[in-house]
Design a protein around this motif. Structure first.
Motif, PDB file in Angstrom:
ATOM      1  N   ARG A 134      32.450  35.025  15.872  1.00 34.68           N
ATOM      2  CA  ARG A 134      32.031  36.794  16.147  1.00 34.68           C
ATOM      3  C   ARG A 134      33.016  37.274  16.023  1.00 34.68           C
ATOM      4  O   ARG A 134      33.261  38.195  15.776  1.00 34.68           O
ATOM      5  CB  ARG A 134      33.554  36.073  18.104  1.00 34.68           C
ATOM      6  N   ASN A 135      34.475  36.639  15.119  1.00 32.69           N
ATOM      7  CA  ASN A 135      35.387  37.525  14.241  1.00 32.69           C
ATOM      8  C   ASN A 135      34.833  37.581  12.734  1.00 32.69           C
ATOM      9  O   ASN A 135      35.619  38.033  12.110  1.00 32.69           O
ATOM     10  CB  ASN A 135      37.131  36.853  14.290  1.00 32.69           C
ATOM     11  N   GLY A 136      33.942  36.929  12.655  1.00 34.66           N
ATOM     12  CA  GLY A 136      33.704  37.015  11.345  1.00 34.66           C
ATOM     13  C   GLY A 136      33.504  36.406  10.052  1.00 34.66           C
ATOM     14  O   GLY A 136      34.143  36.873   8.637  1.00 34.66           O
ATOM     15  N   PHE A 137      34.771  35.617  10.284  1.00 36.77           N
ATOM     16  CA  PHE A 137      35.310  34.469   9.092  1.00 36.77           C
ATOM     17  C   PHE A 137      34.206  33.458   8.894  1.00 36.77           C
ATOM     18  O   PHE A 137      34.582  32.281   8.074  1.00 36.77           O
ATOM     19  CB  PHE A 137      36.546  33.632   9.819  1.00 36.77           C
ATOM     20  N   GLY A 138      32.647  32.868   9.656  1.00 35.63           N
ATOM     21  CA  GLY A 138      32.361  32.017   8.877  1.00 35.63           C
ATOM     22  C   GLY A 138      32.112  32.056   7.410  1.00 35.63           C
ATOM     23  O   GLY A 138      32.292  33.229   6.740  1.00 35.63           O
ATOM     24  N   GLY A 139      32.312  30.995   6.821  1.00 35.24           N
ATOM     25  CA  GLY A 139      32.243  31.132   5.704  1.00 35.24           C
ATOM     26  C   GLY A 139      33.757  30.401   4.556  1.00 35.24           C
ATOM     27  O   GLY A 139      34.030  30.115   3.773  1.00 35.24           O
ATOM     28  N   ARG A 140      35.073  31.210   5.930  1.00 41.00           N
ATOM     29  CA  ARG A 140      35.475  30.859   5.309  1.00 41.00           C
ATOM     30  C   ARG A 140      36.775  30.204   5.962  1.00 41.00           C
ATOM     31  O   ARG A 140      37.988  29.167   5.832  1.00 41.00           O
ATOM     32  CB  ARG A 140      36.251  33.007   5.559  1.00 41.00           C
ATOM     33  N   VAL A 141      36.476  29.812   7.442  1.00 39.81           N
ATOM     34  CA  VAL A 141      37.342  28.906   8.231  1.00 39.81           C
ATOM     35  C   VAL A 141      35.766  28.399   9.099  1.00 39.81           C
ATOM     36  O   VAL A 141      35.178  27.905   9.167  1.00 39.81           O
ATOM     37  CB  VAL A 141      37.931  30.051   9.379  1.00 39.81           C
ATOM     38  N   ALA A 142      36.480  26.773   8.716  1.00 42.12           N
ATOM     39  CA  ALA A 142      35.532  25.594   8.984  1.00 42.12           C
ATOM     40  C   ALA A 142      36.271  24.569  10.266  1.00 42.12           C
ATOM     41  O   ALA A 142      37.582  24.888  10.240  1.00 42.12           O
ATOM     42  CB  ALA A 142      35.773  25.537   8.083  1.00 42.12           C
ATOM     43  N   VAL A 143      35.633  24.091  10.883  1.00 38.36           N
ATOM     44  CA  VAL A 143      35.569  23.529  12.634  1.00 38.36           C
ATOM     45  C   VAL A 143      35.121  22.285  12.067  1.00 38.36           C
ATOM     46  O   VAL A 143      34.038  22.344  11.796  1.00 38.36           O
ATOM     47  CB  VAL A 143      35.436  24.269  13.298  1.00 38.36           C
ATOM     48  N   VAL A 144      36.108  21.220  12.113  1.00 40.12           N
ATOM     49  CA  VAL A 144      35.592  19.931  12.239  1.00 40.12           C
ATOM     50  C   VAL A 144      35.842  19.287  13.319  1.00 40.12           C
ATOM     51  O   VAL A 144      37.141  19.188  14.190  1.00 40.12           O
ATOM     52  CB  VAL A 144      36.355  18.504  10.982  1.00 40.12           C
ATOM     53  N   GLU A 145      34.894  19.204  13.964  1.00 39.07           N
ATOM     54  CA  GLU A 145      34.790  17.254  15.205  1.00 39.07           C
ATOM     55  C   GLU A 145      35.639  16.482  14.946  1.00 39.07           C
ATOM     56  O   GLU A 145      34.250  15.673  14.934  1.00 39.07           O
ATOM     57  CB  GLU A 145      33.585  18.013  15.926  1.00 39.07           C
ATOM     58  N   ALA A 146      36.870  15.860  14.853  1.00 40.10           N
ATOM     59  CA  ALA A 146      36.894  15.099  14.962  1.00 40.10           C
ATOM     60  C   ALA A 146      37.987  14.593  15.119  1.00 40.10           C
ATOM     61  O   ALA A 146      38.915  15.229  15.352  1.00 40.10           O
ATOM     62  CB  ALA A 146      36.695  14.501  13.319  1.00 40.10           C
ATOM     63  N   ASP A 147      38.417  12.874  14.874  1.00 39.52           N
ATOM     64  CA  ASP A 147      40.281  12.711  15.574  1.00 39.52           C
ATOM     65  C   ASP A 147      40.605  12.607  14.477  1.00 39.52           C
ATOM     66  O   ASP A 147      39.998  12.487  13.108  1.00 39.52           O
ATOM     67  CB  ASP A 147      39.208  11.155  16.450  1.00 39.52           C
ATOM     68  N   MET A 148      41.733  13.515  14.788  1.00 41.26           N
ATOM     69  CA  MET A 148      42.265  13.529  13.457  1.00 41.26           C
ATOM     70  C   MET A 148      43.139  12.100  12.750  1.00 41.26           C
ATOM     71  O   MET A 148      43.710  12.410  11.766  1.00 41.26           O
ATOM     72  CB  MET A 148      44.275  14.278  13.585  1.00 41.26           C
ATOM     73  N   ARG A 149      43.057  11.115  13.476  1.00 44.45           N
ATOM     74  CA  ARG A 149      43.222   9.759  13.451  1.00 44.45           C
ATOM     75  C   ARG A 149      42.325   8.560  12.530  1.00 44.45           C
ATOM     76  O   ARG A 149      42.690   7.338  11.830  1.00 44.45           O
ATOM     77  CB  ARG A 149      43.558   8.665  14.718  1.00 44.45           C
ATOM     78  N   CYS A 150      40.958   9.268  12.123  1.00 39.94           N
ATOM     79  CA  CYS A 150      40.212   9.088  11.727  1.00 39.94           C
ATOM     80  C   CYS A 150      39.587   9.587  10.778  1.00 39.94           C
ATOM     81  O   CYS A 150      37.950  10.207  10.718  1.00 39.94           O
ATOM     82  CB  CYS A 150      39.022   8.105  12.703  1.00 39.94           C
ATOM     83  N   LEU A 151      39.944  10.774  10.146  1.00 36.23           N
ATOM     84  CA  LEU A 151      39.341  11.964   9.808  1.00 36.23           C
ATOM     85  C   LEU A 151      38.459  11.137   8.320  1.00 36.23           C
ATOM     86  O   LEU A 151      36.930  11.864   8.077  1.00 36.23           O
ATOM     87  CB  LEU A 151      39.731  12.878   9.250  1.00 36.23           C
ATOM     88  N   GLY A 152      38.777  10.294   7.856  1.00 35.13           N
ATOM     89  CA  GLY A 152      38.032   9.576   6.619  1.00 35.13           C
ATOM     90  C   GLY A 152      38.183  10.476   5.737  1.00 35.13           C
ATOM     91  O   GLY A 152      39.131  11.302   5.286  1.00 35.13           O
ATOM     92  N   ASP A 153      36.236  11.234   5.090  1.00 33.70           N
ATOM     93  CA  ASP A 153      36.419  12.121   3.898  1.00 33.70           C
ATOM     94  C   ASP A 153      36.231  13.500   4.607  1.00 33.70           C
ATOM     95  O   ASP A 153      35.622  14.322   3.634  1.00 33.70           O
ATOM     96  CB  ASP A 153      35.746  11.625   2.577  1.00 33.70           C
ATOM     97  N   LEU A 154      35.684  13.236   5.704  1.00 33.81           N
ATOM     98  CA  LEU A 154      35.833  14.631   6.165  1.00 33.81           C
ATOM     99  C   LEU A 154      36.431  15.788   5.810  1.00 33.81           C
ATOM    100  O   LEU A 154      35.898  17.248   5.679  1.00 33.81           O
ATOM    101  CB  LEU A 154      35.246  15.303   7.725  1.00 33.81           C
ATOM    102  N   VAL A 155      37.845  15.882   6.285  1.00 32.13           N
ATOM    103  CA  VAL A 155      38.849  16.381   4.668  1.00 32.13           C
ATOM    104  C   VAL A 155      39.374  15.978   3.730  1.00 32.13           C
ATOM    105  O   VAL A 155      39.930  14.434   3.788  1.00 32.13           O
ATOM    106  CB  VAL A 155      39.919  17.776   5.735  1.00 32.13           C
ATOM    107  N   ILE A 156      39.215  16.416   2.042  1.00 31.87           N
ATOM    108  CA  ILE A 156      39.283  15.369   1.323  1.00 31.87           C
ATOM    109  C   ILE A 156      40.671  14.713   1.251  1.00 31.87           C
ATOM    110  O   ILE A 156      41.183  16.060   1.114  1.00 31.87           O
ATOM    111  CB  ILE A 156      38.648  15.772  -0.413  1.00 31.87           C
TER     112      ILE A 156
END
Length: 257
Positions: A102-124
């Motif tokens: 809605r705010n035009g930040f696609g490609g710049r702001v990403a949202v990851v649906e995950a438990d912070m305690r089990c991120l694995g390699d979702l964020v390097i």
């Protein structure tokens, strides 16, 4: 534990079968859809985004992003170069993605649906410059648990705690990376202990007061992973001016850049 109620003026709306409201910041230039009866951001999010020092080239991760308010404020203000929000609750992650679009930040702001305690390699691991978070303030078994699941998970340590934030940040951050938190002043000693446990040094502390005549209710703490021992204690931050309005410092956090 919020110093003041939620920000924004809601408008009735409907999205994906949920009743939502449409709230705005920065003179209506940032629009945030939120669940009407679920978890809603408060001034704590504005304080975290406004008081944290962000460098132009920073890759920023927000742990427990809710509707995406903190990454979106940072992106709107041009503070950093890449922003990732991590959210365990599916309905909130969906709202955050909608707000990004809605705010035009696609490609710049990403949202990851995950438990912070089990991120694995979702964020390097080791790829992040700055982690920010408003961890749940209330311990398990303390106070009344809200009947709304969104609010209960956001306020009580059922699906994450400050300890989990430190553990997750220790893996995400490069050496010398920073962690910034807003947390109750009454739990400051606990924060300092968690920093020592996970290899973080507190570098900058700001005590936050509701108004000049009140005791500190929150702290803003910035840590450095593997940093030296020096701690800078900043002047106190007052949300209200004691006359019923926002302080000049608080107003600055809402100003259009």
């Amino acid at each position: 534990m919020d110093c003041v109620p939620s920000c924004g003026k809601p408008e009735s709306a409907d999205s994906g079968g949920r009743e939502t409201t449409c709230d705005t910041l920065f003179g209506g230039r940032l629009v945030l859809r939120q669940d009407k009866t679920g978890y809603r951001f408060s001034i704590d999010s504005v304080l975290l985004a406004g008081l944290t020092r962000v460098k132009p080239a920073d890759r920023v991760v927000d742990l427990g992003t809710g509707c995406g308010v903190v990454p979106l404020i940072l992106a709107f203000r041009g503070r950093g170069r890449e922003w990732i929000g991590v959210e365990i609750q599916r309905e909130l992650a969906e709202l955050a993605r909608e707000n990004v679009r809605r705010n035009g930040f696609g490609g710049r702001v990403a949202v990851v649906e995950a438990d912070m305690r089990c991120l694995g390699d979702l964020v390097i691991p080791g790829s992040v410059d700055l982690v920010v978070s408003n961890p749940p303030y209330r311990r398990r078994g303390s106070g009344r648990v809200n009947s709304d699941r969104q609010r209960a998970l956001a306020r009580h340590e059922f699906a994450g705690s400050a300890a989990d934030v430190f553990e997750s940040a220790s893996g995400l951050l490069r050496e010398g990376g920073r962690l910034a938190l807003i947390y109750p002043a009454s739990r400051l000693e606990e924060l300092m202990g968690l920093g020592d446990r996970w290899g973080f040094r507190a570098k900058r502390l700001t005590m936050i007061h509701s108004d000049p005549g009140s005791p500190g209710c929150l702290v803003h703490l910035e840590y450095r992973k593997g940093g030296g021992p020096d701690l800078s204690v900043e002047p106190p931050f007052f949300i209200h001016d004691g006359r019923g309005g926002y302080s000049e410092a608080a107003k600055c956090l809402y100003e259009v850049p």
